[in-house]
Design a protein around this motif. Structure first.
Motif, PDB file in Angstrom:
ATOM      1  N   GLY A 146       1.965   0.346   8.420  1.00 25.48           N
ATOM      2  CA  GLY A 146       1.189   1.590   8.334  1.00 25.48           C
ATOM      3  C   GLY A 146       0.274   1.747   7.097  1.00 25.48           C
ATOM      4  N   GLN A 147       0.978   1.581   6.291  1.00 17.89           N
ATOM      5  CA  GLN A 147       0.502   1.903   4.848  1.00 17.89           C
ATOM      6  C   GLN A 147      -0.371   0.688   4.310  1.00 17.89           C
ATOM      7  OE1 GLN A 147       3.976   4.667   3.224  1.00 17.89           O
ATOM      8  NE2 GLN A 147       2.065   4.974   2.269  1.00 17.89           N
ATOM      9  N   LEU A 148       0.365  -0.540   4.925  1.00 18.86           N
ATOM     10  CA  LEU A 148      -0.435  -1.747   4.316  1.00 18.86           C
ATOM     11  C   LEU A 148      -0.099  -2.719   5.308  1.00 18.86           C
ATOM     12  CD1 LEU A 148      -1.679  -3.064   1.598  1.00 18.86           C
ATOM     13  CD2 LEU A 148       0.621  -3.794   1.099  1.00 18.86           C
ATOM     14  N   ALA A 161     -11.204  -2.508   5.085  1.00 18.72           N
ATOM     15  CA  ALA A 161     -12.502  -2.866   4.289  1.00 18.72           C
ATOM     16  C   ALA A 161     -11.779  -3.202   2.827  1.00 18.72           C
ATOM     17  CB  ALA A 161     -13.476  -1.596   4.035  1.00 18.72           C
ATOM     18  N   ARG A 162     -11.309  -2.175   2.310  1.00 15.69           N
ATOM     19  CA  ARG A 162     -10.638  -2.409   1.134  1.00 15.69           C
ATOM     20  C   ARG A 162      -9.246  -3.454   1.124  1.00 15.69           C
ATOM     21  NH1 ARG A 162     -10.885   2.938   1.076  1.00 15.69           N
ATOM     22  NH2 ARG A 162      -8.560   3.180   0.933  1.00 15.69           N
ATOM     23  N   MET A 163      -9.614  -4.773   0.673  1.00 12.19           N
ATOM     24  CA  MET A 163      -8.602  -5.676   0.904  1.00 12.19           C
ATOM     25  C   MET A 163      -8.318  -6.347  -0.657  1.00 12.19           C
ATOM     26  SD  MET A 163      -9.263  -7.624   4.187  1.00 12.19           S
ATOM     27  CE  MET A 163     -11.057  -7.003   4.903  1.00 12.19           C
ATOM     28  N   ALA A 164      -7.256  -7.034  -0.647  1.00 12.50           N
ATOM     29  CA  ALA A 164      -6.651  -7.702  -1.866  1.00 12.50           C
ATOM     30  C   ALA A 164      -5.986  -9.300  -1.403  1.00 12.50           C
ATOM     31  CB  ALA A 164      -5.591  -6.899  -2.535  1.00 12.50           C
ATOM     32  N   HIS A 165      -6.284  -9.776  -2.133  1.00 11.83           N
ATOM     33  CA  HIS A 165      -5.684 -11.166  -2.353  1.00 11.83           C
ATOM     34  C   HIS A 165      -4.383 -11.297  -3.362  1.00 11.83           C
ATOM     35  CE1 HIS A 165      -5.201 -15.386  -1.278  1.00 11.83           C
ATOM     36  NE2 HIS A 165      -5.450 -15.682  -2.407  1.00 11.83           N
ATOM     37  N   LEU A 166      -3.346 -11.791  -3.024  1.00  8.55           N
ATOM     38  CA  LEU A 166      -2.471 -12.196  -3.776  1.00  8.55           C
ATOM     39  C   LEU A 166      -2.082 -13.390  -3.946  1.00  8.55           C
ATOM     40  CD1 LEU A 166      -1.026  -9.694  -5.267  1.00  8.55           C
ATOM     41  CD2 LEU A 166       0.445  -9.409  -3.340  1.00  8.55           C
ATOM     42  N   THR A 167      -1.915 -14.017  -5.129  1.00 10.03           N
ATOM     43  CA  THR A 167      -1.594 -15.766  -5.320  1.00 10.03           C
ATOM     44  C   THR A 167      -0.528 -15.674  -6.337  1.00 10.03           C
ATOM     45  OG1 THR A 167      -2.536 -17.786  -5.173  1.00 10.03           O
ATOM     46  CG2 THR A 167      -3.540 -16.080  -6.697  1.00 10.03           C
ATOM     47  N   ALA A 227      -6.894   2.592  -2.976  1.00  6.29           N
ATOM     48  CA  ALA A 227      -5.952   1.417  -2.599  1.00  6.29           C
ATOM     49  C   ALA A 227      -6.333   0.537  -1.597  1.00  6.29           C
ATOM     50  CB  ALA A 227      -4.507   1.828  -2.678  1.00  6.29           C
ATOM     51  N   PRO A 228      -6.064  -0.883  -1.886  1.00  4.56           N
ATOM     52  CA  PRO A 228      -6.249  -1.573  -0.821  1.00  4.56           C
ATOM     53  C   PRO A 228      -5.395  -1.284   0.644  1.00  4.56           C
ATOM     54  CG  PRO A 228      -5.641  -2.920  -2.671  1.00  4.56           C
ATOM     55  CD  PRO A 228      -5.500  -1.178  -3.126  1.00  4.56           C
ATOM     56  N   THR A 229      -5.777  -1.348   1.736  1.00  5.05           N
ATOM     57  CA  THR A 229      -5.377  -1.082   2.957  1.00  5.05           C
ATOM     58  C   THR A 229      -4.747  -2.504   3.747  1.00  5.05           C
ATOM     59  OG1 THR A 229      -7.061  -1.386   4.232  1.00  5.05           O
ATOM     60  CG2 THR A 229      -6.712   0.825   3.478  1.00  5.05           C
ATOM     61  N   ALA A 230      -4.968  -3.637   3.145  1.00  4.25           N
ATOM     62  CA  ALA A 230      -4.628  -5.051   3.507  1.00  4.25           C
ATOM     63  C   ALA A 230      -4.649  -5.760   2.544  1.00  4.25           C
ATOM     64  CB  ALA A 230      -5.449  -5.239   4.553  1.00  4.25           C
ATOM     65  N   VAL A 231      -3.492  -6.847   2.577  1.00  2.00           N
ATOM     66  CA  VAL A 231      -3.432  -7.792   1.532  1.00  2.00           C
ATOM     67  C   VAL A 231      -3.213  -9.262   2.398  1.00  2.00           C
ATOM     68  CG1 VAL A 231      -2.105  -8.781   0.072  1.00  2.00           C
ATOM     69  CG2 VAL A 231      -2.176  -6.407  -0.097  1.00  2.00           C
ATOM     70  N   PHE A 232      -4.259 -10.113   1.919  1.00  7.67           N
ATOM     71  CA  PHE A 232      -4.141 -11.648   2.392  1.00  7.67           C
ATOM     72  C   PHE A 232      -3.332 -12.262   1.141  1.00  7.67           C
ATOM     73  CE2 PHE A 232      -6.311 -15.660   2.572  1.00  7.67           C
ATOM     74  CZ  PHE A 232      -5.454 -16.387   3.262  1.00  7.67           C
ATOM     75  N   THR A 233      -2.220 -12.687   1.736  1.00 10.09           N
ATOM     76  CA  THR A 233      -1.439 -13.693   0.441  1.00 10.09           C
ATOM     77  C   THR A 233      -1.560 -15.109   0.603  1.00 10.09           C
ATOM     78  OG1 THR A 233       0.634 -13.913   1.708  1.00 10.09           O
ATOM     79  CG2 THR A 233       0.215 -11.715   0.514  1.00 10.09           C
ATOM     80  N   PRO A 276     -20.285  -6.636   1.234  1.00 16.33           N
ATOM     81  CA  PRO A 276     -20.740  -6.802  -0.021  1.00 16.33           C
ATOM     82  C   PRO A 276     -20.616  -5.648  -0.971  1.00 16.33           C
ATOM     83  CG  PRO A 276     -22.320  -6.701   1.573  1.00 16.33           C
ATOM     84  CD  PRO A 276     -21.126  -6.890   2.237  1.00 16.33           C
ATOM     85  N   ASP A 277     -20.179  -4.375  -0.359  1.00 20.45           N
ATOM     86  CA  ASP A 277     -20.284  -3.134  -0.980  1.00 20.45           C
ATOM     87  C   ASP A 277     -18.693  -2.977  -1.677  1.00 20.45           C
ATOM     88  OD1 ASP A 277     -22.613  -2.884  -0.200  1.00 20.45           O
ATOM     89  OD2 ASP A 277     -22.023  -1.457   1.518  1.00 20.45           O
ATOM     90  N   VAL A 278     -17.800  -3.848  -1.255  1.00 17.61           N
ATOM     91  CA  VAL A 278     -16.517  -3.539  -1.415  1.00 17.61           C
ATOM     92  C   VAL A 278     -16.077  -4.599  -2.615  1.00 17.61           C
ATOM     93  CG1 VAL A 278     -14.018  -3.593  -1.009  1.00 17.61           C
ATOM     94  CG2 VAL A 278     -15.725  -3.016   0.708  1.00 17.61           C
ATOM     95  N   ASP A 279     -15.458  -3.987  -3.775  1.00 17.10           N
ATOM     96  CA  ASP A 279     -14.991  -4.969  -4.769  1.00 17.10           C
ATOM     97  C   ASP A 279     -13.426  -5.540  -4.534  1.00 17.10           C
ATOM     98  OD1 ASP A 279     -15.086  -6.310  -6.920  1.00 17.10           O
ATOM     99  OD2 ASP A 279     -13.978  -4.582  -8.371  1.00 17.10           O
ATOM    100  N   PRO A 280     -13.542  -6.897  -3.890  1.00 18.13           N
ATOM    101  CA  PRO A 280     -12.459  -7.386  -3.485  1.00 18.13           C
ATOM    102  C   PRO A 280     -11.114  -7.291  -4.760  1.00 18.13           C
ATOM    103  CG  PRO A 280     -13.783  -8.998  -3.636  1.00 18.13           C
ATOM    104  CD  PRO A 280     -14.560  -7.767  -4.106  1.00 18.13           C
ATOM    105  N   GLN A 281      -9.994  -7.208  -4.732  1.00 15.72           N
ATOM    106  CA  GLN A 281      -9.001  -7.255  -5.727  1.00 15.72           C
ATOM    107  C   GLN A 281      -8.396  -8.679  -5.588  1.00 15.72           C
ATOM    108  OE1 GLN A 281      -7.110  -3.351  -5.554  1.00 15.72           O
ATOM    109  NE2 GLN A 281      -5.286  -4.177  -6.882  1.00 15.72           N
ATOM    110  N   VAL A 282      -8.498  -9.247  -6.561  1.00 15.74           N
ATOM    111  CA  VAL A 282      -7.661 -10.741  -6.450  1.00 15.74           C
ATOM    112  C   VAL A 282      -6.541 -10.739  -7.327  1.00 15.74           C
ATOM    113  CG1 VAL A 282      -8.041 -13.035  -6.736  1.00 15.74           C
ATOM    114  CG2 VAL A 282      -9.830 -11.699  -5.267  1.00 15.74           C
TER     115      VAL A 282
END
Lengths: 361, 361
Positions: free
Chosen positions: B293-295, B207-213, B265-271, B236-242
């Motif tokens: 495991g951690q990400l 659910a807690r995800m980030a995008h890294l660009t 902290a985010p548990t997943a990152v889409f780069t 919609p409830d989660v504030d995505p981190q970009v």
DNA sequence: AGATTGTTGTGGAACGTTCCACGACTGTTT
DNA sequence: AAACAGTCGTGGAACGTTCCACAACAATCT
């Protein structure tokens, strides 16, 4: 299919006099030529030719005028016509066996820079790691009229090199199976690279070492031979393990197995190149080995993956850009007329990173 | 098949007055021309021209004879002279922003294959990730007389594209900041790739995800926007981190720090692409994090590093070779006269490997 | 003034090919 | 036998440029 094309009669307007010829050409959609510029500027084509090449023979005033008219017309000189009469193209080719490879990129960058210096234009040919395609691509470059070719591959068959070398100067970056008359080479001293790698490992305290190779191309064979030689000289009591090039994958598996068994397994591996090293690193990590704790690994090429892997890969660096520069310089000497063959070798240099450490106790 | 026509030697050894001219030329070290072949074979230059182009107008017997003589003399037709009179070169250019990159390699391979099909010769230009150089290289290709250019880069300034596009057909592989009139494009649907990545991660329970660009080029921006959009719709409830594109390195450090602190902290990152993903993987491993495991990490491009890293990288694949083929097909349609612009998009596809798993509990 | 030397510019001949109009020859039809 | 059609082959004219010999004119030296 009902409509029949009513061919509009081509309206041959008789080309009444020939006065309009240049204008007609332009109207026909063709690109403007030197004649068009000459006509528009009210001078002869020769004057235009001199002006655009910045040669003396026209006054500064007319030159400026001509250049401005040329600019307005969007004139660009036709390279083909020029090289047809001059008998030279200013083109040199570079034949790569593999795009998508940082070694080739860096060599190419070196060649490019030197080409700019020497006022030559570079045409890249792409052989795709396949002798047939490389030959076809080389033919293609020749058909384009290159005045010389830098070949970054050891896959072009030597007899073919010799044949082509008679028609056009050739410089090979890398090792050939044997010296081909008429063909220059520039290569790193693989023996020296292997020596540095082994010395580094011995310096860390390693004794039981292996070499892993995935190729029987000349460069790989030199590294392999130098590894064996060094081991014989420095550690005459140890039986060095040399694996590959066939069954490389199996060799990697076996090596990992040996280490897991702990019984007299190598504590360090010098690989033929970074690709093999990366495969080995992957296999070790997949097997749960600690790196570099349980195995030190040295690659060759110092390619871009070295810094991506964990542990970051210790690797032998070849001065790639410099090799490219040297290759082009040799090539232009050849084009200028040098007759005797030259073979340059250049020293590689070990770059120490994280993948090498003292052996497990 | 048994009868062999013994060619009655045409032996028109007249031409007395002109006898030595061709021989002289050859002696001068120049390459043999069509005239030399004609003379040696005892036919006219026109006959030779027909023979080597495999056109009708000469008998099979003389054709064979001519070809054999040509072979013996080592004759190769001069491409410039030919294209000078024909008004076309059969050359098309491909402008790469970066050799040494598997994405570019594969697109190029696709273009190459299609070029062979269309009987066009490919000339590679190398821009080195620099707008100025790309422009210079494009100019260079044009000066060579290419009939069209495939551009594999989004770095060429659009206004320049528009200008060049008026002189010669242009197809861009990849996203442009905006549609440029007269310029075709073929690109993967970045939105769809981002969508697949996010769906895959949500499916795993993240659910807690980030995008890294690391870039603000169009493709990167589309991935980023699509990521945000997907998050808004699905979670919609989660504030995505970009994060990024500036200070990417710092963003990576901060992300690692967050995870170590464990507080939301985010548990997943889409780069944005595999390069960024590789940097992230390295930073995580250096910090001692367990992956996946951690990400969980998803890259974009499915480049060759995906399989080298540990864990092997889950990544969105673009059908690179196919995109190259399409680009060349569009280009040759343009050369053949198509006037209206075309923009093709193609579906990417997520390739799941080891770098994604269920979130840490 | 005449001779010499530059400067600025010109038109024609390459360069190596393809294209085109036409000629010589061989059959075939009227 | 004349007319026609096909095949095979030819020489000259492009294509767009550079190179070369030379012309016209001005400036400088005897």
């Amino acid at each position: 299919m009902g409509t029949i094309s009513l061919l509009p009669p081509p309206n041959l307007t008789l080309m009444a006099s020939l006065t309009t010829s240049a204008a007609q050409r332009r109207r026909a959609g063709r690109k403007p030529t030197i004649h068009d510029v000459a006509e528009a500027a009210g001078v002869s084509k020769s004057a235009v030719s001199l002006a655009i090449r910045n040669q003396r023979g026209v006054s500064e005033a007319t030159r400026e005028h001509i250049l401005q008219v040329a600019q307005e017309l969007g004139y660009r000189s036709n390279v083909w016509a020029r090289s047809l009469v001059q008998g030279r193209t200013g083109l040199i080719g570079i034949l790569l066996q593999d795009l998508g490879n940082s070694y080739h990129r860096d060599v190419t960058a070196g060649v490019e820079d030197a080409a700019v210096q020497n006022n030559l234009r570079l045409v890249i040919g792409h052989g795709r790691r396949d002798a047939k395609r490389l030959q076809a691509e080389l033919d293609s470059l020749l058909a384009l009229g290159v005045e010389g070719v830098v070949i970054v591959s050891s896959w072009v068959p030597p007899h073919y090199l010799e044949k082509v070398g008679k028609r056009v100067p050739l410089v090979v970056v890398g090792r050939l199976p044997y010296r081909v008359p008429g063909v220059d080479t520039v290569a790193n001293r693989d023996e020296e690279g292997a020596k540095q790698a082994v010395q580094h490992l011995i310096g860390l305290g390693h004794a039981r070492m292996a070499h892993l190779t995935g190729s029987s191309r000349p460069a790989a064979m030199h590294r392999r031979a130098a590894f064996s030689e060094m081991m014989r000289r420095m550690l005459p009591d140890v039986d060095p393990q040399v694996e590959g090039p066939e069954q490389l994958e199996a060799a990697i598996k076996y090596l990992v197995f040996q280490i897991q068994q702990e019984k007299g397994a190598p504590t360090a591996v010098f690989t033929q190149n970074d690709r093999v090293a990366a495969d080995l690193v992957g296999a070790c990590l997949d097997a749960g080995l600690r790196l570099p704790g349980q195995l030190s690994i040295v690659g060759y090429d110092n390619s871009s993956v070295c810094r991506m892997l964990r542990p970051q890969l210790t690797s032998v660096d070849q001065p790639r850009a410099r090799m490219g520069e040297l290759a082009l310089e040799m090539l232009s000497e050849r084009i200028a007329g040098r007759a005797e063959d030259r073979h340059i070798t250049i020293a590689p240099k070990l770059v120490v990173r994280e993948s090498t450490t003292t052996p497990r106790d």
